[in-house]
Design an enzyme around this catalytic site. Structure first.
Site, mmCIF file in Angstrom:
data_model
loop_
_atom_site.group_PDB
_atom_site.id
_atom_site.type_symbol
_atom_site.label_atom_id
_atom_site.label_comp_id
_atom_site.label_asym_id
_atom_site.label_seq_id
_atom_site.Cartn_x
_atom_site.Cartn_y
_atom_site.Cartn_z
ATOM 1 N N GLY A 47 0.854 -1.202 0.000
ATOM 2 C CA GLY A 47 0.000 0.000 0.000
ATOM 3 C C GLY A 47 0.882 1.241 0.000
ATOM 4 O O GLY A 47 0.695 2.145 0.809
ATOM 5 N N THR A 50 0.099 5.966 -1.792
ATOM 6 C CA THR A 50 -0.582 7.180 -1.306
ATOM 7 C C THR A 50 -0.621 7.152 0.226
ATOM 8 O O THR A 50 -0.277 6.142 0.845
ATOM 9 C CB THR A 50 -2.049 7.266 -1.826
ATOM 10 O OG1 THR A 50 -2.730 6.075 -1.447
ATOM 11 C CG2 THR A 50 -2.134 7.444 -3.330
ATOM 12 N N GLY A 51 -1.080 8.245 0.806
ATOM 13 C CA GLY A 51 -1.385 8.302 2.234
ATOM 14 C C GLY A 51 -0.251 7.842 3.137
ATOM 15 O O GLY A 51 0.929 8.186 2.937
ATOM 16 N N TYR A 52 -0.630 7.063 4.147
ATOM 17 C CA TYR A 52 0.338 6.638 5.163
ATOM 18 C C TYR A 52 1.396 5.666 4.613
ATOM 19 O O TYR A 52 2.520 5.633 5.099
ATOM 20 C CB TYR A 52 -0.395 6.014 6.345
ATOM 21 C CG TYR A 52 -0.929 7.043 7.311
ATOM 22 C CD1 TYR A 52 -0.075 7.981 7.882
ATOM 23 C CD2 TYR A 52 -2.274 7.091 7.665
ATOM 24 C CE1 TYR A 52 -0.535 8.938 8.780
ATOM 25 C CE2 TYR A 52 -2.745 8.044 8.565
ATOM 26 C CZ TYR A 52 -1.873 8.966 9.124
ATOM 27 O OH TYR A 52 -2.318 9.907 10.002
ATOM 28 N N LEU A 138 -2.785 -1.130 3.598
ATOM 29 C CA LEU A 138 -3.838 -1.201 2.573
ATOM 30 C C LEU A 138 -5.124 -0.565 3.081
ATOM 31 O O LEU A 138 -5.480 -0.706 4.246
ATOM 32 C CB LEU A 138 -4.153 -2.654 2.223
ATOM 33 C CG LEU A 138 -3.093 -3.479 1.514
ATOM 34 C CD1 LEU A 138 -3.665 -4.846 1.153
ATOM 35 C CD2 LEU A 138 -2.576 -2.781 0.271
ATOM 36 N N TYR A 234 -16.823 4.727 13.507
ATOM 37 C CA TYR A 234 -15.512 4.116 13.244
ATOM 38 C C TYR A 234 -15.158 3.067 14.300
ATOM 39 O O TYR A 234 -15.318 1.878 14.088
ATOM 40 C CB TYR A 234 -14.422 5.202 13.116
ATOM 41 C CG TYR A 234 -13.236 4.681 12.341
ATOM 42 C CD1 TYR A 234 -12.983 5.097 11.036
ATOM 43 C CD2 TYR A 234 -12.381 3.732 12.897
ATOM 44 C CE1 TYR A 234 -11.926 4.575 10.307
ATOM 45 C CE2 TYR A 234 -11.318 3.210 12.182
ATOM 46 C CZ TYR A 234 -11.089 3.639 10.896
ATOM 47 O OH TYR A 234 -10.036 3.115 10.193
ATOM 48 N N VAL A 273 -6.796 13.692 6.075
ATOM 49 C CA VAL A 273 -7.442 13.592 4.772
ATOM 50 C C VAL A 273 -6.614 12.660 3.890
ATOM 51 O O VAL A 273 -5.449 12.941 3.604
ATOM 52 C CB VAL A 273 -7.484 14.967 4.060
ATOM 53 C CG1 VAL A 273 -8.289 14.870 2.768
ATOM 54 C CG2 VAL A 273 -8.019 16.034 4.964
HETATM 55 P P1 NAD Z 1 -4.915 5.415 1.039
HETATM 56 O O1 NAD Z 1 -6.204 5.224 0.323
HETATM 57 O O2 NAD Z 1 -4.217 6.729 0.880
HETATM 58 O O3 NAD Z 1 -3.854 4.272 0.611
HETATM 59 C C1 NAD Z 1 -4.205 2.966 0.343
HETATM 60 C C2 NAD Z 1 -3.064 2.225 -0.336
HETATM 61 O O4 NAD Z 1 -3.480 0.865 -0.540
HETATM 62 C C3 NAD Z 1 -2.687 2.750 -1.734
HETATM 63 O O5 NAD Z 1 -1.293 2.625 -1.912
HETATM 64 C C4 NAD Z 1 -3.390 1.772 -2.686
HETATM 65 O O6 NAD Z 1 -2.776 1.637 -3.972
HETATM 66 C C5 NAD Z 1 -3.252 0.485 -1.887
HETATM 67 N N1 NAD Z 1 -4.231 -0.535 -2.239
HETATM 68 C C6 NAD Z 1 -5.568 -0.519 -2.075
HETATM 69 N N2 NAD Z 1 -6.099 -1.704 -2.480
HETATM 70 C C7 NAD Z 1 -5.064 -2.476 -2.904
HETATM 71 C C8 NAD Z 1 -4.957 -3.782 -3.418
HETATM 72 N N3 NAD Z 1 -6.016 -4.562 -3.575
HETATM 73 N N4 NAD Z 1 -3.731 -4.231 -3.760
HETATM 74 C C9 NAD Z 1 -2.612 -3.451 -3.627
HETATM 75 N N5 NAD Z 1 -2.665 -2.212 -3.106
HETATM 76 C C10 NAD Z 1 -3.867 -1.732 -2.764
HETATM 77 O O7 NAD Z 1 -5.221 5.076 2.560
HETATM 78 P P2 NAD Z 1 -4.606 5.551 3.957
HETATM 79 O O8 NAD Z 1 -5.561 6.511 4.567
HETATM 80 O O9 NAD Z 1 -3.171 5.901 3.837
HETATM 81 O O10 NAD Z 1 -4.775 4.209 4.781
HETATM 82 C C11 NAD Z 1 -3.735 3.282 4.996
HETATM 83 C C12 NAD Z 1 -3.966 2.605 6.329
HETATM 84 O O11 NAD Z 1 -3.908 3.596 7.367
HETATM 85 C C13 NAD Z 1 -5.352 1.949 6.443
HETATM 86 O O12 NAD Z 1 -5.244 0.770 7.171
HETATM 87 C C14 NAD Z 1 -6.141 2.976 7.238
HETATM 88 O O13 NAD Z 1 -7.223 2.430 7.926
HETATM 89 C C15 NAD Z 1 -5.067 3.489 8.176
HETATM 90 N N6 NAD Z 1 -5.348 4.786 8.826
HETATM 91 C C16 NAD Z 1 -5.800 5.850 8.113
HETATM 92 C C17 NAD Z 1 -6.113 7.043 8.784
HETATM 93 C C18 NAD Z 1 -6.638 8.256 8.043
HETATM 94 O O14 NAD Z 1 -7.177 9.153 8.674
HETATM 95 N N7 NAD Z 1 -6.486 8.330 6.752
HETATM 96 C C19 NAD Z 1 -5.917 7.143 10.176
HETATM 97 C C20 NAD Z 1 -5.386 6.047 10.864
HETATM 98 C C21 NAD Z 1 -5.119 4.861 10.186
#
Ligand code: NAD
Length: 391
Positions: A47, A50-52, A138, A234, A273
């Site tokens: 994953g 993007t994001g984390y 993910l 949540y 976000v």
């Molecule tokens: P995001 O949507 O930015 O990133 C998701 C990543 O997963 C991307 O790289 C995407 O390409 C990949 N991905 C999705 N489906 C896939 C698949 N089938 N195969 C391969 N790659 C796949 O999400 P995020 O917000 O960074 O979330 C990442 C984790 O952090 C999650 O577990 C989320 O619950 C957790 N989290 C998020 C927040 C928040 O506020 N955004 C807070 C705490 C924890």
């Protein structure tokens, strides 16, 4: 192609290659400006685009000079359609890493499948030998079970009773009430299948069986715990059940792989976000309010700041603080009582009329656009750009 944002509901359906590259560059610059991390050297991020997950990759590569292998699921651009933001982010990360002499490789495909797991293992064997950190980041609405072929869907529903609350419609710029119907047992079970710990365990099992996890390897999956305001949708809802399953999986991983002294943690991060959180009812309103409060308190952080702290204060700290469930907590600036009290007071007052005054709408909106490479200073959005960027 001249690319302006095309927003549909809570998602932007296109992305800007130059803006995404600038986003990645700024995250890299942030990490370069911080003290070095005495951290991992060979890292797998599941994953990573993007994001984390992207922030984890950048922190490992630029904070501790790690070789990074990323797995993601992104759409390649065509002549007529832009790629996804994650595609452009990955291309930008590769270009920068190449310039800086850092190893990089990314695998684009369904991380839930055994084929992608096998490809990843082969790549580790060929290029890295072993890995010493596996980040599981993910966020997906669906998962195809590799054993049965069944496809499961995750839902964002309360558990128990119907729940009525305020939400913010980012598309229409409107604060309004929504009523969410409670989940069925099947909704809960399916959400656990998609966002729970089963696939994380499957990854670790296959990596371990192939002998590609180094002795003392660490692994972490990310969770959001939140507080009273977000619990109904949540923490105590379908997604929260899936996240509880991560805690179960972390314990199982710690027990099962003592032969390599595997350290497995769930890390709790703050609400931000991202493409994933924009899709959750209530979260855009909650996030716009916490942005305002936390910026005022001087504690606002983005993905990269959170993950840098996770590495330095958690994963690569000699004596990391763990909570009662053996989790690493990076969410304290958000979840402490004083900050929550301020947010709760605002929550009670917020209406359509005073939303822009009470919440950090600008901050939320700007960050939402940034996810897709838009609204970034210094980028000329009227310029003709080439959408087809290769990795
Ligand atoms: P995001 O949507 O930015 O990133 C998701 C990543 O997963 C991307 O790289 C995407 O390409 C990949 N991905 C999705 N489906 C896939 C698949 N089938 N195969 C391969 N790659 C796949 O999400 P995020 O917000 O960074 O979330 C990442 C984790 O952090 C999650 O577990 C989320 O619950 C957790 N989290 C998020 C927040 C928040 O506020 N955004 C807070 C705490 C924890």
């Amino acid at each position: 192609m001249v690319i302006h944002p095309k927003i549909r509901g809570f998602i932007c359906t296109n992305a800007h290659p130059v803006g995404c590259a600038e986003n990645v560059r700024q995250q890299i610059e942030y990490i370069k400006s911080q003290p070095k991390i005495d951290g991992p050297k060979r890292v797998l991020v599941i994953g990573a685009s993007t994001g984390y997950g992207l922030a984890s990759r950048i922190s490992a590569a630029y904070g501790s000079g790690a070789k990074t292998l990323g797995v993601c699921f992104e759409k390649e651009p065509t002549e007529r359609k832009t790629g996804t933001a994650g595609w452009y982010n990955t291309a930008a990360f590769h270009a920068q890493a190449k310039k800086d002499g850092l190893y990089y490789h990314s695998i684009n495909g369904d991380a839930f499948s055994d084929e992608i797991k096998a490809d990843t293992i082969q790549r580790i064997k060929d290029d890295l030998g072993q890995v010493d950190l596996v980040v599981y980041s993910l966020a997906s609405p669906k998962r195809k079970d590799p054993v049965t072929g069944n496809v499961y869907s995750s839902t964002l529903k309360p558990i128990g009773d119907t729940y009525t609350t305020k939400t913010y419609d980012t598309d229409k710029d409107k604060v309004h009430d929504i009523t969410l119907e409670p989940a069925t047992e099947d909704d809960i079970a399916q959400t656990i299948k998609v966002m729970g710990g089963e696939d994380w365990e499957r990854w670790i099992e296959q990596l371990h069986n192939a002998g590609v996890l180094a002795d003392g390897c660490q692994t972490t999956a990310y969770t959001y715990i939140g507080k009273k305001l977000t619990w109904p949708i949540y923490g105590h809802a379908t997604i929260g059940r899936a996240k509880e399953d991560l805690d179960r999986a972390a314990t199982a991983l710690r027990t099962s792989y003592q032969d390599i002294n595997l350290k497995a943690y769930v890390s709790s991060l703050k609400a931000l976000v991202t493409q994933a959180s924009s899709a959750i009812p209530v979260m855009p309103l909650y996030i716009s309010l916490i942005y305002g409060v936390m910026k005022e308190e001087g504690t606002h952080e983005g993905c990269i700041e959170q993950i840098y702290r996770l590495f330095t204060e958690g994963l690569y700290h000699d004596n990391p603080q763990l909570d009662e469930a053996h989790r690493l907590r990076m969410d304290g600036f958000e979840t402490n009582e004083q900050t929550q009290a301020k947010i709760e007071a605002l929550w009670d007052q917020v209406t359509q009329e005073n939303f822009h005054e009470l919440a950090d709408y600008e901050g939320y909106h700007q960050e939402f656009l940034r996810l897709f490479g838009f609204g970034i200073e210094g980028v000329d959005y009227d310029a003709d750009v080439e959408p087809q960027v290769a990795w």
